[in-house]
Enzyme design. Sequence first.
Site, PDB file in Angstrom:
ATOM      1  N   CYS A 149       0.816  -1.229   0.000  1.00 24.39           N
ATOM      2  CA  CYS A 149       0.000   0.000   0.000  1.00 24.39           C
ATOM      3  C   CYS A 149       0.850   1.281   0.000  1.00 24.39           C
ATOM      4  O   CYS A 149       0.566   2.233  -0.740  1.00 24.39           O
ATOM      5  CB  CYS A 149      -0.935   0.006   1.205  1.00 24.39           C
ATOM      6  SG  CYS A 149      -0.190  -0.617   2.729  1.00 24.39           S
ATOM      7  N   GLN A 176       2.036   5.604   8.901  1.00 29.69           N
ATOM      8  CA  GLN A 176       1.103   4.594   8.397  1.00 29.69           C
ATOM      9  C   GLN A 176       0.025   4.234   9.415  1.00 29.69           C
ATOM     10  O   GLN A 176       0.294   4.097  10.608  1.00 29.69           O
ATOM     11  CB  GLN A 176       1.884   3.344   7.966  1.00 29.69           C
ATOM     12  CG  GLN A 176       2.849   3.653   6.837  1.00 29.69           C
ATOM     13  CD  GLN A 176       3.608   2.458   6.299  1.00 29.69           C
ATOM     14  OE1 GLN A 176       4.739   2.612   5.873  1.00 29.69           O
ATOM     15  NE2 GLN A 176       3.005   1.271   6.282  1.00 29.69           N
ATOM     16  N   SER A 179      -4.683   0.197  10.479  1.00 30.19           N
ATOM     17  CA  SER A 179      -5.318  -0.871   9.695  1.00 30.19           C
ATOM     18  C   SER A 179      -4.368  -1.477   8.666  1.00 30.19           C
ATOM     19  O   SER A 179      -4.647  -2.550   8.129  1.00 30.19           O
ATOM     20  CB  SER A 179      -6.578  -0.349   8.996  1.00 30.19           C
ATOM     21  OG  SER A 179      -6.240   0.653   8.062  1.00 30.19           O
ATOM     22  N   GLY A 180      -3.248  -0.819   8.407  1.00 24.58           N
ATOM     23  CA  GLY A 180      -2.255  -1.357   7.471  1.00 24.58           C
ATOM     24  C   GLY A 180      -1.646  -2.656   7.973  1.00 24.58           C
ATOM     25  O   GLY A 180      -1.065  -3.418   7.197  1.00 24.58           O
ATOM     26  N   GLU A 202       9.161  -3.208   5.923  1.00 20.23           N
ATOM     27  CA  GLU A 202       8.436  -2.253   5.096  1.00 20.23           C
ATOM     28  C   GLU A 202       9.380  -1.362   4.258  1.00 20.23           C
ATOM     29  O   GLU A 202       9.121  -1.086   3.096  1.00 20.23           O
ATOM     30  CB  GLU A 202       7.559  -1.381   6.003  1.00 20.23           C
ATOM     31  CG  GLU A 202       6.508  -0.562   5.284  1.00 20.23           C
ATOM     32  CD  GLU A 202       5.243  -1.362   4.956  1.00 20.23           C
ATOM     33  OE1 GLU A 202       5.251  -2.600   5.084  1.00 20.23           O
ATOM     34  OE2 GLU A 202       4.247  -0.729   4.572  1.00 20.23           O
ATOM     35  N   ARG A 235       4.485   3.638  12.258  1.00 15.73           N
ATOM     36  CA  ARG A 235       3.061   3.337  12.478  1.00 15.73           C
ATOM     37  C   ARG A 235       2.500   4.363  13.454  1.00 15.73           C
ATOM     38  O   ARG A 235       3.113   4.624  14.500  1.00 15.73           O
ATOM     39  CB  ARG A 235       2.934   1.925  13.073  1.00 15.73           C
ATOM     40  CG  ARG A 235       1.506   1.454  13.255  1.00 15.73           C
ATOM     41  CD  ARG A 235       0.879   0.913  11.997  1.00 15.73           C
ATOM     42  NE  ARG A 235       1.528  -0.275  11.488  1.00 15.73           N
ATOM     43  CZ  ARG A 235       1.411  -0.677  10.219  1.00 15.73           C
ATOM     44  NH1 ARG A 235       0.678   0.007   9.359  1.00 15.73           N
ATOM     45  NH2 ARG A 235       2.047  -1.759   9.805  1.00 15.73           N
ATOM     46  N   HIS A 242      -2.552   6.284   4.880  1.00 22.66           N
ATOM     47  CA  HIS A 242      -1.109   6.464   5.081  1.00 22.66           C
ATOM     48  C   HIS A 242      -0.700   7.837   4.555  1.00 22.66           C
ATOM     49  O   HIS A 242      -0.997   8.199   3.402  1.00 22.66           O
ATOM     50  CB  HIS A 242      -0.322   5.409   4.297  1.00 22.66           C
ATOM     51  CG  HIS A 242      -0.487   4.002   4.784  1.00 22.66           C
ATOM     52  ND1 HIS A 242      -1.133   3.658   5.952  1.00 22.66           N
ATOM     53  CD2 HIS A 242      -0.034   2.832   4.250  1.00 22.66           C
ATOM     54  CE1 HIS A 242      -1.091   2.338   6.110  1.00 22.66           C
ATOM     55  NE2 HIS A 242      -0.440   1.813   5.082  1.00 22.66           N
TER      56      HIS A 242
HETATM   57  N1  NAP Z   1      -4.117  -4.034   5.595  1.00 31.29           N
HETATM   58  C1  NAP Z   1      -3.617  -3.349   4.561  1.00 31.29           C
HETATM   59  O1  NAP Z   1      -3.730  -2.098   4.495  1.00 31.29           O
HETATM   60  C2  NAP Z   1      -2.890  -4.077   3.449  1.00 31.29           C
HETATM   61  C3  NAP Z   1      -2.528  -3.332   2.345  1.00 31.29           C
HETATM   62  C4  NAP Z   1      -1.870  -3.948   1.281  1.00 31.29           C
HETATM   63  C5  NAP Z   1      -1.583  -5.300   1.345  1.00 31.29           C
HETATM   64  N2  NAP Z   1      -1.933  -6.027   2.447  1.00 31.29           N
HETATM   65  C6  NAP Z   1      -1.640  -7.484   2.403  1.00 31.29           C
HETATM   66  O2  NAP Z   1      -2.861  -8.160   2.131  1.00 31.29           O
HETATM   67  C7  NAP Z   1      -2.894  -9.433   2.818  1.00 31.29           C
HETATM   68  C8  NAP Z   1      -4.097  -9.457   3.751  1.00 31.29           C
HETATM   69  O3  NAP Z   1      -3.972  -8.389   4.681  1.00 31.29           O
HETATM   70  P1  NAP Z   1      -5.058  -8.066   5.801  1.00 31.29           P
HETATM   71  O4  NAP Z   1      -4.680  -6.760   6.337  1.00 31.29           O
HETATM   72  O5  NAP Z   1      -6.406  -8.292   5.273  1.00 31.29           O
HETATM   73  O6  NAP Z   1      -4.715  -9.217   6.890  1.00 31.29           O
HETATM   74  P2  NAP Z   1      -5.626  -9.829   8.029  1.00 31.29           P
HETATM   75  O7  NAP Z   1      -6.664  -8.847   8.462  1.00 31.29           O
HETATM   76  O8  NAP Z   1      -4.674 -10.378   9.027  1.00 31.29           O
HETATM   77  O9  NAP Z   1      -6.370 -11.042   7.294  1.00 31.29           O
HETATM   78  C9  NAP Z   1      -5.725 -12.123   6.708  1.00 31.29           C
HETATM   79  C10 NAP Z   1      -6.765 -13.238   6.527  1.00 31.29           C
HETATM   80  O10 NAP Z   1      -6.135 -14.319   5.849  1.00 31.29           O
HETATM   81  C11 NAP Z   1      -6.850 -15.484   6.216  1.00 31.29           C
HETATM   82  N3  NAP Z   1      -6.017 -16.667   6.058  1.00 31.29           N
HETATM   83  C12 NAP Z   1      -4.889 -17.020   6.673  1.00 31.29           C
HETATM   84  N4  NAP Z   1      -4.434 -18.178   6.166  1.00 31.29           N
HETATM   85  C13 NAP Z   1      -5.334 -18.549   5.210  1.00 31.29           C
HETATM   86  C14 NAP Z   1      -5.453 -19.647   4.330  1.00 31.29           C
HETATM   87  N5  NAP Z   1      -4.549 -20.613   4.292  1.00 31.29           N
HETATM   88  N6  NAP Z   1      -6.543 -19.692   3.488  1.00 31.29           N
HETATM   89  C15 NAP Z   1      -7.458 -18.709   3.502  1.00 31.29           C
HETATM   90  N7  NAP Z   1      -7.398 -17.654   4.319  1.00 31.29           N
HETATM   91  C16 NAP Z   1      -6.348 -17.587   5.157  1.00 31.29           C
HETATM   92  C17 NAP Z   1      -7.333 -15.310   7.619  1.00 31.29           C
HETATM   93  O11 NAP Z   1      -8.669 -15.733   7.507  1.00 31.29           O
HETATM   94  P3  NAP Z   1      -9.380 -16.754   8.460  1.00 31.29           P
HETATM   95  O12 NAP Z   1      -9.385 -16.108   9.800  1.00 31.29           O
HETATM   96  O13 NAP Z   1     -10.727 -16.837   7.832  1.00 31.29           O
HETATM   97  O14 NAP Z   1      -8.661 -18.046   8.454  1.00 31.29           O
HETATM   98  C18 NAP Z   1      -7.293 -13.790   7.853  1.00 31.29           C
HETATM   99  O15 NAP Z   1      -8.580 -13.272   8.089  1.00 31.29           O
HETATM  100  C19 NAP Z   1      -1.554  -9.565   3.530  1.00 31.29           C
HETATM  101  O16 NAP Z   1      -0.665 -10.276   2.701  1.00 31.29           O
HETATM  102  C20 NAP Z   1      -1.116  -8.112   3.694  1.00 31.29           C
HETATM  103  O17 NAP Z   1       0.288  -7.988   3.803  1.00 31.29           O
HETATM  104  C21 NAP Z   1      -2.604  -5.449   3.499  1.00 31.29           C
END
Ligand code: NAP
Length: 352
Positions: A149, A176, A179-180, A202, A235, A242
């Site tokens: 992001c 940042q 929620s990131g 990062e 953060r 951000h």
């Molecule tokens: N947050 C941001 O602003 C942001 C921005 C850009 C990129 N990202 C990237 O996007 C990805 C997701 O980020 P997030 O912030 O949404 O993280 P998050 O809130 O921690 O959610 C990740 C989800 O992945 C699921 N998960 C874990 N292992 C899994 C599997 N084997 N199969 C299916 N689901 C699985 C979990 O779901 P269950 O609980 O249902 O198992 C969890 O809810 C990460 O790689 C992160 O680095 C995040």
Amino acid sequence: MMPRRIYKVAVLGARGLVGQWLVKMLSGHPWFKLTALTSHEAAGAKYGKSVRWMAGGSMPAEAAELELVESDPKKIDADIVISALPTEAAKRLEPEFAREGFAVISKAAAYRLEERVPLIVPEVNPDHLQLLEAQRSSWNGLLVADPNCTTTILALPLKPIADAYGIRKVVVTTLQAASGAGYPGVPSLDLIDNVIPYIPGEEEKVRDELLKIMGSARGGRVEWARFEVAATCTRVPVLDGHLESVYVETEKPVDTDEAAKLMREFRGRPQELKLPTAPETPLVVLEGVDRPQPRFDRMAGSVPGMSVTVGRVRRGSSERSLMFLALGHNLVRGAAGSALLLAELLVAEGYV
Ligand SMILES: NC(=O)c1ccc[n+]([C@@H]2O[C@H](COP(=O)([O-])OP(=O)(O)OC[C@H]3O[C@@H](n4cnc5c(N)ncnc54)[C@H](OP(=O)(O)O)[C@@H]3O)[C@@H](O)[C@H]2O)c1
């Protein structure tokens, strides 16, 4: 443009923060129909019964009724798969989906720097999609990465500056949002009334991803850009959005007013193609010295949250330097919105 048909879309990791924003932004999408949602811990449950909804408003009814499935290509009916998995799960699962013929768009860091995986900001480097040719020998489908992001929010204002003046060096300090880090993220007692001066991994991501995105694609390869990048990532106790303080050294002298005008007038391929998630202007440039601010500006854009707001455009320490602040919604322009825009670009350019 309108595609020839409606495309089926699955979201992997649909209960996470990025997954929830994808579900929200897919609701009512003119080209896409949400057909599958995956979970690791809650497979078998109804999405509506198992999610702590944090994307604002109410959960789209059609998503609430879907039964969560495991992230297994055999259990999913879709043309396009958007992965919001954690890095380790993404590393294992995304190639399986690509091999089985799905068009995979990844929000995870696992393959962003792989030579044959395009890392795309649709307005900045859509021509890098030519890397997909190199994937055809091993996969029936394809894998495209969406940047971190912080990198997306930085690359957008840098693109018109790079095109007009050339870039020698970028120094960026980020503030940042919480929620990131996903949910539950940094413990509240660590973050409230505080600033954490380091986000693991990062700063390297910002440097490497920016150089790949700003590089040039020729003959199915990307030659990374060669300018210097120095990033400090922190953060702060802001919910979403951000903020980035940017210092750029350029090859040619910069006129500050002209630089602001170039950013204001910047448009890319998504605007040309009038993609549904493309904001009319990728950059909103504000004049006031007190902007951008996360609370006021994170939802900027004709598609809310899809424009990056730039402010305090000013001269740096010499005529070959420029300073500004940029702000973007990390979960919209930095995550769900950018992944959707990329999916639309793949359809519009005939890759799906
Ligand atoms: N947050 C941001 O602003 C942001 C921005 C850009 C990129 N990202 C990237 O996007 C990805 C997701 O980020 P997030 O912030 O949404 O993280 P998050 O809130 O921690 O959610 C990740 C989800 O992945 C699921 N998960 C874990 N292992 C899994 C599997 N084997 N199969 C299916 N689901 C699985 C979990 O779901 P269950 O609980 O249902 O198992 C969890 O809810 C990460 O790689 C992160 O680095 C995040």
